[in-house]
Design a protein around this motif. Structure first.
Motif, PDB file in Angstrom:
ATOM      1  N   GLY A 191      26.231   0.892 -36.652  1.00 53.40           N
ATOM      2  CA  GLY A 191      27.021   0.768 -37.873  1.00 53.40           C
ATOM      3  C   GLY A 191      27.721   2.041 -38.301  1.00 53.40           C
ATOM      4  O   GLY A 191      28.462   2.049 -39.282  1.00 53.40           O
ATOM      5  N   ARG A 227      21.965  -6.203 -41.212  1.00 53.78           N
ATOM      6  CA  ARG A 227      21.881  -5.533 -39.908  1.00 53.78           C
ATOM      7  C   ARG A 227      20.620  -4.681 -39.826  1.00 53.78           C
ATOM      8  O   ARG A 227      19.932  -4.657 -38.805  1.00 53.78           O
ATOM      9  N   ILE A 228      20.302  -3.976 -40.897  1.00 50.86           N
ATOM     10  CA  ILE A 228      19.118  -3.116 -40.914  1.00 50.86           C
ATOM     11  C   ILE A 228      17.856  -3.956 -40.763  1.00 50.86           C
ATOM     12  O   ILE A 228      16.965  -3.613 -39.981  1.00 50.86           O
ATOM     13  N   THR A 250      17.651  -5.336 -37.156  1.00 52.67           N
ATOM     14  CA  THR A 250      17.334  -4.258 -36.218  1.00 52.67           C
ATOM     15  C   THR A 250      15.883  -3.823 -36.376  1.00 52.67           C
ATOM     16  O   THR A 250      15.188  -3.563 -35.388  1.00 52.67           O
ATOM     17  N   SER A 269      25.390   5.217 -43.455  1.00 51.48           N
ATOM     18  CA  SER A 269      25.526   3.989 -42.660  1.00 51.48           C
ATOM     19  C   SER A 269      24.146   3.444 -42.298  1.00 51.48           C
ATOM     20  O   SER A 269      23.119   4.080 -42.546  1.00 51.48           O
ATOM     21  N   SER A 270      24.139   2.288 -41.683  1.00 52.72           N
ATOM     22  CA  SER A 270      22.894   1.691 -41.186  1.00 52.72           C
ATOM     23  C   SER A 270      22.193   2.637 -40.222  1.00 52.72           C
ATOM     24  O   SER A 270      20.961   2.681 -40.166  1.00 52.72           O
ATOM     25  N   ARG A 325      26.542   0.370 -44.436  1.00 53.40           N
ATOM     26  CA  ARG A 325      25.097   0.280 -44.633  1.00 53.40           C
ATOM     27  C   ARG A 325      24.834  -1.178 -44.984  1.00 53.40           C
ATOM     28  O   ARG A 325      24.862  -1.564 -46.146  1.00 53.40           O
ATOM     29  N   GLU A 326      24.632  -1.961 -43.964  1.00 55.39           N
ATOM     30  CA  GLU A 326      24.512  -3.405 -44.124  1.00 55.39           C
ATOM     31  C   GLU A 326      23.043  -3.820 -44.033  1.00 55.39           C
ATOM     32  O   GLU A 326      22.407  -3.688 -42.983  1.00 55.39           O
ATOM     33  N   LEU A 327      22.498  -4.323 -45.141  1.00 59.56           N
ATOM     34  CA  LEU A 327      21.080  -4.674 -45.193  1.00 59.56           C
ATOM     35  C   LEU A 327      20.699  -5.739 -44.165  1.00 59.56           C
ATOM     36  O   LEU A 327      19.627  -5.655 -43.568  1.00 59.56           O
TER      37      LEU A 327
END
Length: 108
Positions: free
Chosen positions: A35, A45-46, A49, A77-78, A41-43
């Protein structure tokens, strides 16, 4: 969840099938910007992952992450958060050497 055998993402393999072939001597090298290329900073995606990494860690600790973006781009970012979960290194000579040491089981 699937992983892919090809760069075109046309040959998926279920993650569970891949993990069934892993053990404590399996080395995993992840290459992704996590990211940081777009600075998100995409929750979602976090979370995804984190779940993926926790599954991997049940099988092996020989896991390293190479990020093609410079470390200063990870901030906000993520990648900044994910780097706290797993050894993440810049994709340069120094980072590649560190990642290789990790997947070989050498102390970093």
């Amino acid at each position: 969840v699937s992983v892919y055998q090809d760069i075109y993402l046309t040959d998926p393999i279920p993650l569970e099938t891949v993990l069934a072939n892993c053990n404590n001597e399996t080395s995993i090298l992840i290459v992704s910007d996590a990211g940081s290329a777009r600075g998100y900073r995409e929750l979602k995606r976090i979370r995804a992952t984190t779940i993926f990494l926790l599954k991997l860690k049940r099988y092996t600790s020989l896991i390293a992450w190479l990020n093609p973006m410079p470390e200063e781009r990870w901030i906000g970012s993520s990648a900044e958060i994910i780097a706290n979960l797993i050894p993440m290194h810049e994709m340069n000579n120094h980072g590649l050497n560190n990642a290789i040491d990790i997947v070989r089981g050498q102390a970093f």
